[in-house]
Design a protein around this motif. Sequence first.
Motif, mmCIF file in Angstrom:
data_model
loop_
_atom_site.group_PDB
_atom_site.id
_atom_site.type_symbol
_atom_site.label_atom_id
_atom_site.label_comp_id
_atom_site.label_asym_id
_atom_site.label_seq_id
_atom_site.Cartn_x
_atom_site.Cartn_y
_atom_site.Cartn_z
ATOM 1 N N ALA A 1 0.825 -1.212 0.000
ATOM 2 C CA ALA A 1 0.000 0.000 0.000
ATOM 3 C C ALA A 1 0.856 1.257 0.000
ATOM 4 N N ALA A 2 2.026 1.176 0.640
ATOM 5 C CA ALA A 2 2.898 2.350 0.739
ATOM 6 C C ALA A 2 3.783 2.529 -0.490
ATOM 7 N N THR A 3 3.851 1.523 -1.342
ATOM 8 C CA THR A 3 4.692 1.592 -2.538
ATOM 9 C C THR A 3 3.945 2.291 -3.669
ATOM 10 N N ALA A 4 4.558 3.308 -4.216
ATOM 11 C CA ALA A 4 3.939 4.028 -5.327
ATOM 12 C C ALA A 4 3.802 3.111 -6.540
ATOM 13 N N VAL A 5 2.687 3.233 -7.223
ATOM 14 C CA VAL A 5 2.445 2.402 -8.403
ATOM 15 C C VAL A 5 3.205 2.982 -9.591
ATOM 16 N N PRO A 6 4.155 2.246 -10.155
ATOM 17 C CA PRO A 6 4.918 2.768 -11.298
ATOM 18 C C PRO A 6 4.013 3.062 -12.489
ATOM 19 N N ALA A 7 4.503 3.921 -13.356
ATOM 20 C CA ALA A 7 3.689 4.366 -14.484
ATOM 21 C C ALA A 7 3.621 3.334 -15.604
ATOM 22 N N THR A 8 4.702 2.585 -15.817
ATOM 23 C CA THR A 8 4.727 1.677 -16.962
ATOM 24 C C THR A 8 4.412 0.243 -16.541
ATOM 25 N N PRO A 9 3.835 -0.553 -17.458
ATOM 26 C CA PRO A 9 3.538 -1.957 -17.155
ATOM 27 C C PRO A 9 4.776 -2.747 -16.748
ATOM 28 N N ALA A 10 5.913 -2.494 -17.404
ATOM 29 C CA ALA A 10 7.137 -3.245 -17.092
ATOM 30 C C ALA A 10 7.591 -2.983 -15.662
ATOM 31 N N GLU A 11 7.504 -1.739 -15.237
ATOM 32 C CA GLU A 11 7.908 -1.392 -13.866
ATOM 33 C C GLU A 11 6.941 -1.981 -12.844
ATOM 34 N N ARG A 12 5.648 -1.967 -13.165
ATOM 35 C CA ARG A 12 4.664 -2.546 -12.244
ATOM 36 C C ARG A 12 4.883 -4.052 -12.116
ATOM 37 N N ARG A 13 5.215 -4.658 -13.231
ATOM 38 C CA ARG A 13 5.467 -6.105 -13.206
ATOM 39 C C ARG A 13 6.660 -6.436 -12.322
ATOM 40 N N ALA A 14 7.725 -5.642 -12.405
ATOM 41 C CA ALA A 14 8.917 -5.889 -11.592
ATOM 42 C C ALA A 14 8.596 -5.763 -10.104
ATOM 43 N N VAL A 15 7.821 -4.741 -9.745
ATOM 44 C CA VAL A 15 7.446 -4.563 -8.341
ATOM 45 C C VAL A 15 6.591 -5.726 -7.871
ATOM 46 N N ARG A 16 5.654 -6.112 -8.702
ATOM 47 C CA ARG A 16 4.758 -7.219 -8.334
ATOM 48 C C ARG A 16 5.539 -8.512 -8.129
ATOM 49 N N TYR B 1 -4.896 -8.543 -3.702
ATOM 50 C CA TYR B 1 -4.603 -7.107 -3.629
ATOM 51 C C TYR B 1 -3.359 -6.773 -4.450
ATOM 52 N N LEU B 2 -2.335 -7.626 -4.334
ATOM 53 C CA LEU B 2 -1.101 -7.419 -5.095
ATOM 54 C C LEU B 2 -1.385 -7.470 -6.588
ATOM 55 N N ASP B 3 -2.173 -8.477 -7.012
ATOM 56 C CA ASP B 3 -2.509 -8.603 -8.432
ATOM 57 C C ASP B 3 -3.188 -7.342 -8.946
ATOM 58 N N HIS B 4 -4.071 -6.790 -8.135
ATOM 59 C CA HIS B 4 -4.805 -5.609 -8.578
ATOM 60 C C HIS B 4 -3.932 -4.360 -8.582
ATOM 61 N N ARG B 5 -3.226 -4.126 -7.499
ATOM 62 C CA ARG B 5 -2.498 -2.860 -7.349
ATOM 63 C C ARG B 5 -1.375 -2.715 -8.358
ATOM 64 N N PHE B 6 -0.671 -3.816 -8.645
ATOM 65 C CA PHE B 6 0.482 -3.730 -9.539
ATOM 66 C C PHE B 6 0.286 -4.528 -10.825
ATOM 67 N N ASP B 7 -0.965 -4.673 -11.242
ATOM 68 C CA ASP B 7 -1.205 -5.345 -12.521
ATOM 69 C C ASP B 7 -0.605 -4.501 -13.642
ATOM 70 N N TRP B 8 0.060 -5.178 -14.609
ATOM 71 C CA TRP B 8 0.741 -4.422 -15.659
ATOM 72 C C TRP B 8 -0.114 -4.236 -16.921
ATOM 73 N N ASN B 9 -1.406 -4.629 -16.831
ATOM 74 C CA ASN B 9 -2.339 -4.371 -17.919
ATOM 75 C C ASN B 9 -3.053 -3.051 -17.630
ATOM 76 N N ASP B 10 -2.771 -2.023 -18.390
ATOM 77 C CA ASP B 10 -3.338 -0.695 -18.127
ATOM 78 C C ASP B 10 -4.854 -0.690 -18.168
ATOM 79 N N ASP B 11 -5.459 -1.564 -18.956
ATOM 80 C CA ASP B 11 -6.912 -1.588 -19.058
ATOM 81 C C ASP B 11 -7.556 -2.110 -17.788
#
Length: 236
Positions: free
Chosen positions: A149-164, A213-223
């Motif tokens: 929850a405290a981790t900022a959601v990255p802007a790009t799908p690739a970055e979100r995937r790495a965090v996830r 929650y993890l799947d939702h917050r850092f999903d790398w599919n923008d849609d």
Amino acid sequence: MSKKKVFAGLLTSAMAATILLTTAVPAKAAVPPQGVRIEGSGSVQVGKTIELDTNIYPDDDLVSSWDVVWTSKKPSVLKVLNGRGDDTRVKGLKVGKAKVVVKINGTNIKTTKTITVKKATSTSSVADSDRKKLKKYRKKIKKLRKQMAATAVPATPAERRAVRQNFERRLNAIDLKIDVISNRWDDRWGSTARSMERAVDSVENYMEIVEDYLDHRFDWNDDFYDDRYDDDRYDD
């Protein structure tokens, strides 16, 4: 020439070729054993039994199970219950270490495995220990949930995937430890076992909620991503 005669001729030729091929290629001969390994747990409690198996390599086609012989170097510590066969059961008699020997009669092949006989622990003491571990694992999962929850959601799908994936690895490490406790109580019965199964289920259910929650917050599919997603149900 009729079509039936042509077909019959072709069929006869094919059968003849098959026979020649079969006789020309000899069947693969069984390979004599080169070695043997003992597979199974390396420890047992006093008064309990475990199963040990042989792994004869490269194959065991030429070995009769009657020629596989098991012995214990310290029968006062560890008793072999089945002296012959592809597998055996051994029983811990007193605290200590003993070597189990398996050999194949008619050959020089043999190997040993050291078994540690541990002091027997009561079911209640094991349950108390496992409950404390489950409580600790739940706290770790909750801590990871707060970090997500405290981790900022990255802007790009690739970055979100790495965090996830980073959080997934940390959750999986905890999940493996929970599985150890779950497996310990799977084959037991009684009120204590049922209580432990419920305790394990509770932590596993919470793990699933945090994984969702993890799947939702850092999903790398923008849609898929939606800032309006309600996080309240993940607060435990």
